[in-house]
Enzyme design. Structure first.
Site, mmCIF file in Angstrom:
data_model
loop_
_atom_site.group_PDB
_atom_site.id
_atom_site.type_symbol
_atom_site.label_atom_id
_atom_site.label_comp_id
_atom_site.label_asym_id
_atom_site.label_seq_id
_atom_site.Cartn_x
_atom_site.Cartn_y
_atom_site.Cartn_z
ATOM 1 C CE1 TYR A 108 -7.575 -5.863 -2.592
ATOM 2 C CE2 TYR A 108 -6.247 -6.960 -4.253
ATOM 3 C CZ TYR A 108 -6.536 -5.845 -3.495
ATOM 4 O OH TYR A 108 -5.779 -4.711 -3.643
ATOM 5 N NE ARG A 142 -3.390 -4.066 -1.132
ATOM 6 C CZ ARG A 142 -2.781 -4.881 -0.274
ATOM 7 N NH1 ARG A 142 -1.457 -4.972 -0.280
ATOM 8 N NH2 ARG A 142 -3.487 -5.603 0.585
ATOM 9 C CE LYS A 169 -6.193 -2.443 5.295
ATOM 10 N NZ LYS A 169 -7.586 -2.846 5.008
ATOM 11 C CG HIS A 208 -5.554 -9.849 1.635
ATOM 12 N ND1 HIS A 208 -5.801 -10.331 0.372
ATOM 13 C CD2 HIS A 208 -5.611 -8.493 1.520
ATOM 14 C CE1 HIS A 208 -6.010 -9.335 -0.456
ATOM 15 N NE2 HIS A 208 -5.893 -8.209 0.214
ATOM 16 N NE ARG A 228 -3.405 -2.458 2.796
ATOM 17 C CZ ARG A 228 -3.029 -3.627 3.324
ATOM 18 N NH1 ARG A 228 -1.789 -3.778 3.787
ATOM 19 N NH2 ARG A 228 -3.873 -4.638 3.408
ATOM 20 C CG HIS A 261 -5.240 0.389 -3.231
ATOM 21 N ND1 HIS A 261 -4.572 0.178 -2.042
ATOM 22 C CD2 HIS A 261 -6.196 -0.588 -3.295
ATOM 23 C CE1 HIS A 261 -5.099 -0.858 -1.411
ATOM 24 N NE2 HIS A 261 -6.080 -1.346 -2.151
#
Length: 221
Positions: free
Chosen positions: A197, A165, A77, A188, A52, A162
């Site tokens: 995704y 990605r 994250k 993830h 990201r 993004h």
């Protein structure tokens, strides 16, 4: 605080670039200017690792292992609050791979940044202009630079951080990489997330099911 994107709140359909389009995008970026060398490396990292934008801009030189072909992402994250009691670090950490072609672009920038007065204490992708050495790049600068590069490359798709990605996820799925590998590369939390995704970006099963339908019978037969 990072600058929010100018299109915050808007929703766009994903438009992953093909591997060939990504190579065209990189090839239109200057190999002579310092900003061009840095932008090539930025694209190479975001597309090569699927990181990201905020993860990429928080990288430091010590996170890169050129010999192993890997990058450690220390600011993924944030973890759920319930997990913080087990590990105080609030961020998910992962180590991802980088292919040799994209690693070469990064290696060139790392050589160049050393000659600009940038040290191990500065972000991997930092400013270098006089009086403004070693500051983190503004995300808005990266988004604008990608947009300009896409225009020069003649790419009609919306090109943004993004999206790179998305492009890696699309390419990995297209070439048959196992879902659990894509999951770990993208960071993830679950395979279910990765499945949603990838299915959204590359609905191969849906396309094949329709293509393999039996042809309609001719009238009167």
């Amino acid at each position: 605080m990072p600058s929010p994107p100018t299109n915050a709140g808007q929703t766009f359909a994903p438009e992953p670039l093909t591997h060939e389009e990504t190579q065209i995008l990189i090839s239109t970026v200057s190999t002579r200017s310092i900003s061009g060398i840095r932008l090539r490396a930025l694209i190479a990292v975001m597309y090569g690792t699927g990181s990201r934008l905020n993860e990429t801009l928080k990288l430091e030189p010590r996170d890169v292992d050129l010999q192993a072909g890997s990058i450690r992402i220390r600011f993924g994250k944030r973890k759920p609050r319930k997990d913080l009691s087990k590990a105080p670090n609030p961020y998910r950490v992962r180590v991802v791979g980088v292919d040799p072609a994209n690693l070469a672009h990064l290696a060139r920038w790392m050589d160049k940044r050393a000659s600009l007065g940038l040290t191990a204490r500065h972000p991997l992708f930092a400013t270098y202009s006089e009086g403004n050495v070693g500051k983190p790049l503004d995300p808005r600068y990266v988004r604008a630079a990608l947009k300009r590069a896409a225009e020069r490359a003649g790419i009609d798709k919306r090109v943004h951080p993004h999206g790179l990605r998305h492009s890696l996820a699309f390419d990995l799925a297209e070439t048959g990489v196992a879902p659990h590998v894509i999951k770990d590369q993208l960071g993830h939390e679950s395979l279910a997330t990765t499945d949603r995704y990838v299915s959204h970006l590359n609905p191969r099963q849906v396309i094949q099911a329709i293509q393999n339908r039996r042809p309609p019978e001719e009238p009167g037969r």
